[in-house]
Design a protein around this motif. Structure first.
Motif, PDB file in Angstrom:
ATOM      1  N   LYS A  94       0.830  -1.209   0.000  1.00 44.56           N
ATOM      2  CA  LYS A  94       0.000   0.000   0.000  1.00 44.56           C
ATOM      3  C   LYS A  94       0.862   1.255   0.000  1.00 44.56           C
ATOM      4  CE  LYS A  94      -4.327  -1.398   2.116  1.00 44.56           C
ATOM      5  NZ  LYS A  94      -5.228  -1.197   3.256  1.00 44.56           N
ATOM      6  N   LYS A  95       1.944   1.213   0.756  1.00 49.00           N
ATOM      7  CA  LYS A  95       2.845   2.363   0.855  1.00 49.00           C
ATOM      8  C   LYS A  95       3.448   2.687  -0.515  1.00 49.00           C
ATOM      9  CE  LYS A  95       6.578   3.822   3.920  1.00 49.00           C
ATOM     10  NZ  LYS A  95       7.527   3.353   4.938  1.00 49.00           N
ATOM     11  N   GLU A  96       3.884   1.652  -1.235  1.00 49.99           N
ATOM     12  CA  GLU A  96       4.464   1.850  -2.559  1.00 49.99           C
ATOM     13  C   GLU A  96       3.410   2.349  -3.548  1.00 49.99           C
ATOM     14  OE1 GLU A  96       7.987  -1.543  -2.522  1.00 49.99           O
ATOM     15  OE2 GLU A  96       5.960  -2.099  -3.187  1.00 49.99           O
ATOM     16  N   LEU A  97       2.202   1.785  -3.468  1.00 47.78           N
ATOM     17  CA  LEU A  97       1.124   2.224  -4.356  1.00 47.78           C
ATOM     18  C   LEU A  97       0.783   3.698  -4.139  1.00 47.78           C
ATOM     19  CD1 LEU A  97      -1.306  -0.825  -4.312  1.00 47.78           C
ATOM     20  CD2 LEU A  97      -0.059   0.062  -6.272  1.00 47.78           C
ATOM     21  N   LYS A  98       0.723   4.124  -2.877  1.00 45.95           N
ATOM     22  CA  LYS A  98       0.393   5.522  -2.583  1.00 45.95           C
ATOM     23  C   LYS A  98       1.474   6.469  -3.090  1.00 45.95           C
ATOM     24  CE  LYS A  98      -2.608   4.778   1.379  1.00 45.95           C
ATOM     25  NZ  LYS A  98      -2.806   4.940   2.821  1.00 45.95           N
ATOM     26  N   SER A  99       2.735   6.102  -2.899  1.00 47.40           N
ATOM     27  CA  SER A  99       3.807   6.994  -3.367  1.00 47.40           C
ATOM     28  C   SER A  99       3.839   7.053  -4.890  1.00 47.40           C
ATOM     29  CB  SER A  99       5.157   6.543  -2.817  1.00 47.40           C
ATOM     30  OG  SER A  99       5.587   5.361  -3.442  1.00 47.40           O
ATOM     31  N   LEU A 100       3.602   5.926  -5.554  1.00 46.02           N
ATOM     32  CA  LEU A 100       3.548   5.934  -7.017  1.00 46.02           C
ATOM     33  C   LEU A 100       2.391   6.788  -7.519  1.00 46.02           C
ATOM     34  CD1 LEU A 100       4.331   2.230  -7.991  1.00 46.02           C
ATOM     35  CD2 LEU A 100       5.609   4.240  -8.671  1.00 46.02           C
ATOM     36  N   ALA A 101       1.216   6.634  -6.914  1.00 48.03           N
ATOM     37  CA  ALA A 101       0.046   7.414  -7.328  1.00 48.03           C
ATOM     38  C   ALA A 101       0.296   8.909  -7.134  1.00 48.03           C
ATOM     39  CB  ALA A 101      -1.182   6.962  -6.556  1.00 48.03           C
ATOM     40  N   ARG A 102       0.915   9.252  -6.030  1.00 51.75           N
ATOM     41  CA  ARG A 102       1.210  10.658  -5.739  1.00 51.75           C
ATOM     42  C   ARG A 102       2.167  11.239  -6.778  1.00 51.75           C
ATOM     43  NH1 ARG A 102       4.186  10.362  -1.359  1.00 51.75           N
ATOM     44  NH2 ARG A 102       2.581   9.176  -0.286  1.00 51.75           N
ATOM     45  N   ASN A 103       3.214  10.482  -7.123  1.00 51.25           N
ATOM     46  CA  ASN A 103       4.193  10.961  -8.101  1.00 51.25           C
ATOM     47  C   ASN A 103       3.601  11.073  -9.499  1.00 51.25           C
ATOM     48  OD1 ASN A 103       6.452  11.351  -6.451  1.00 51.25           O
ATOM     49  ND2 ASN A 103       6.928   9.175  -6.498  1.00 51.25           N
ATOM     50  N   VAL A 104       2.755  10.131  -9.868  1.00 47.94           N
ATOM     51  CA  VAL A 104       2.147  10.161 -11.199  1.00 47.94           C
ATOM     52  C   VAL A 104       1.204  11.349 -11.328  1.00 47.94           C
ATOM     53  CG1 VAL A 104       0.547   8.937 -12.708  1.00 47.94           C
ATOM     54  CG2 VAL A 104       2.432   7.717 -11.679  1.00 47.94           C
ATOM     55  N   GLU A 105       0.410  11.609 -10.299  1.00 47.09           N
ATOM     56  CA  GLU A 105      -0.553  12.710 -10.350  1.00 47.09           C
ATOM     57  C   GLU A 105       0.108  14.075 -10.284  1.00 47.09           C
ATOM     58  OE1 GLU A 105      -3.639  12.294  -7.448  1.00 47.09           O
ATOM     59  OE2 GLU A 105      -4.186  10.302  -8.173  1.00 47.09           O
ATOM     60  N   SER A 106       1.032  14.261  -9.340  1.00 48.14           N
ATOM     61  CA  SER A 106       1.573  15.597  -9.104  1.00 48.14           C
ATOM     62  C   SER A 106       2.695  15.974 -10.072  1.00 48.14           C
ATOM     63  CB  SER A 106       2.076  15.712  -7.667  1.00 48.14           C
ATOM     64  OG  SER A 106       3.159  14.834  -7.463  1.00 48.14           O
ATOM     65  N   LYS A 107       3.602  15.069 -10.341  1.00 46.88           N
ATOM     66  CA  LYS A 107       4.774  15.413 -11.137  1.00 46.88           C
ATOM     67  C   LYS A 107       4.648  15.057 -12.607  1.00 46.88           C
ATOM     68  CE  LYS A 107       7.769  14.849  -7.159  1.00 46.88           C
ATOM     69  NZ  LYS A 107       8.843  14.069  -6.550  1.00 46.88           N
ATOM     70  N   GLY A 108       3.576  14.386 -12.996  1.00 49.52           N
ATOM     71  CA  GLY A 108       3.384  14.040 -14.395  1.00 49.52           C
ATOM     72  C   GLY A 108       4.318  12.948 -14.890  1.00 49.52           C
ATOM     73  N   LEU A 109       4.704  12.029 -14.022  1.00 45.48           N
ATOM     74  CA  LEU A 109       5.575  10.923 -14.410  1.00 45.48           C
ATOM     75  C   LEU A 109       4.739   9.734 -14.862  1.00 45.48           C
ATOM     76  CD1 LEU A 109       8.009  11.146 -11.371  1.00 45.48           C
ATOM     77  CD2 LEU A 109       8.323  12.123 -13.625  1.00 45.48           C
ATOM     78  N   THR A 110       5.364   8.772 -15.515  1.00 46.08           N
ATOM     79  CA  THR A 110       4.664   7.574 -15.967  1.00 46.08           C
ATOM     80  C   THR A 110       5.310   6.337 -15.359  1.00 46.08           C
ATOM     81  OG1 THR A 110       6.042   7.419 -17.923  1.00 46.08           O
ATOM     82  CG2 THR A 110       3.968   8.573 -18.163  1.00 46.08           C
ATOM     83  N   ILE A 111       4.564   5.253 -15.359  1.00 49.07           N
ATOM     84  CA  ILE A 111       5.065   3.980 -14.852  1.00 49.07           C
ATOM     85  C   ILE A 111       5.185   3.029 -16.040  1.00 49.07           C
ATOM     86  CG2 ILE A 111       4.666   2.077 -13.259  1.00 49.07           C
ATOM     87  CD1 ILE A 111       2.824   4.033 -11.693  1.00 49.07           C
ATOM     88  N   ILE A 112       6.407   2.553 -16.281  1.00 46.23           N
ATOM     89  CA  ILE A 112       6.705   1.722 -17.437  1.00 46.23           C
ATOM     90  C   ILE A 112       7.289   0.390 -16.970  1.00 46.23           C
ATOM     91  CG2 ILE A 112       8.087   1.560 -19.562  1.00 46.23           C
ATOM     92  CD1 ILE A 112       6.065   3.768 -19.700  1.00 46.23           C
ATOM     93  N   PRO A 113       6.805  -0.747 -17.512  1.00 47.55           N
ATOM     94  CA  PRO A 113       7.437  -2.039 -17.219  1.00 47.55           C
ATOM     95  C   PRO A 113       8.823  -2.112 -17.849  1.00 47.55           C
ATOM     96  CG  PRO A 113       5.221  -2.351 -18.051  1.00 47.55           C
ATOM     97  CD  PRO A 113       5.562  -0.916 -18.249  1.00 47.55           C
ATOM     98  N   LEU A 114       9.813  -2.517 -17.070  1.00 44.28           N
ATOM     99  CA  LEU A 114      11.184  -2.594 -17.553  1.00 44.28           C
ATOM    100  C   LEU A 114      11.619  -4.027 -17.838  1.00 44.28           C
ATOM    101  CD1 LEU A 114      12.776  -0.148 -14.961  1.00 44.28           C
ATOM    102  CD2 LEU A 114      12.007   0.379 -17.266  1.00 44.28           C
ATOM    103  N   ARG A 115      11.142  -4.972 -16.998  1.00 42.27           N
ATOM    104  CA  ARG A 115      11.599  -6.352 -17.132  1.00 42.27           C
ATOM    105  C   ARG A 115      10.548  -7.286 -16.564  1.00 42.27           C
ATOM    106  NH1 ARG A 115      16.038  -9.722 -14.129  1.00 42.27           N
ATOM    107  NH2 ARG A 115      15.438  -8.479 -12.349  1.00 42.27           N
TER     108      ARG A 115
END
Length: 151
Positions: free
Chosen positions: A85-106
């Motif tokens: 949950k902690k990781e999900l919340k930080s990812l959601a916060r970064n995607v919404e506020s900073k305009g970053l994306t989440i990409i599968p690498l491997r």
């Protein structure tokens, strides 16, 4: 003995600047994991997005299992990713506020035989950054070639 699969997204490092990486589990069916162990998957065109506070991998291609019957899986479908949950919340916060994306690498299987997806919090590169990356790759290749000639 469990066959270890290792499927890479080679375009990710070229197109994106990777800020942070996470290792996430994937919810799969039986035929999907069998195809992944055989190396019959692609993550080059996939991305991740949030839906109801859960993270999903979109557009991930896992080829249908050759020996599957009528219960075989769809080759392109949304697959739920498993994170804290902690990781999900930080990812959601970064995607919404900073305009970053989440990409599968491997996409890989660990020593227990479980499929994992390494995802990265990324920022898109500009064209001049991509040219710079290409120049760095060329110089590294030239240096390796010169070292090989002297040895």
């Amino acid at each position: 003995m469990i066959k270890v699969a290792n499927i890479l997204n080679k375009r990710a490092k070229f197109d994106f600047e990777i800020i942070e990486t996470y290792s996430a589990g994937i919810v799969l069916t039986g035929t999907e994991i069998k195809s992944i162990r055989l190396g019959k998957a692609q993550i080059a065109e996939s991305f991740c997005e949030f839906s109801n506070n859960e993270l999903f991998a979109i557009n991930t291609y896992i080829e249908e299992y050759a020996f599957g019957n009528q219960f075989n899986h769809k080759s392109r479908s949304e697959r739920k990713l498993l994170l804290n949950k902690k990781e999900l919340k930080s990812l959601a916060r970064n995607v919404e506020s900073k305009g970053l994306t989440i990409i599968p690498l491997r996409l890989f299987t660990n020593e227990k035989g479980l499929a994992k997806l390494e995802i990265g919090l990324c920022r898109g590169k500009k064209t001049y950054d991509k040219r710079e990356s290409l120049k760095e790759q060329d110089t590294k290749r030239d240096l390796e070639r010169i070292k090989k000639e002297f040895n």
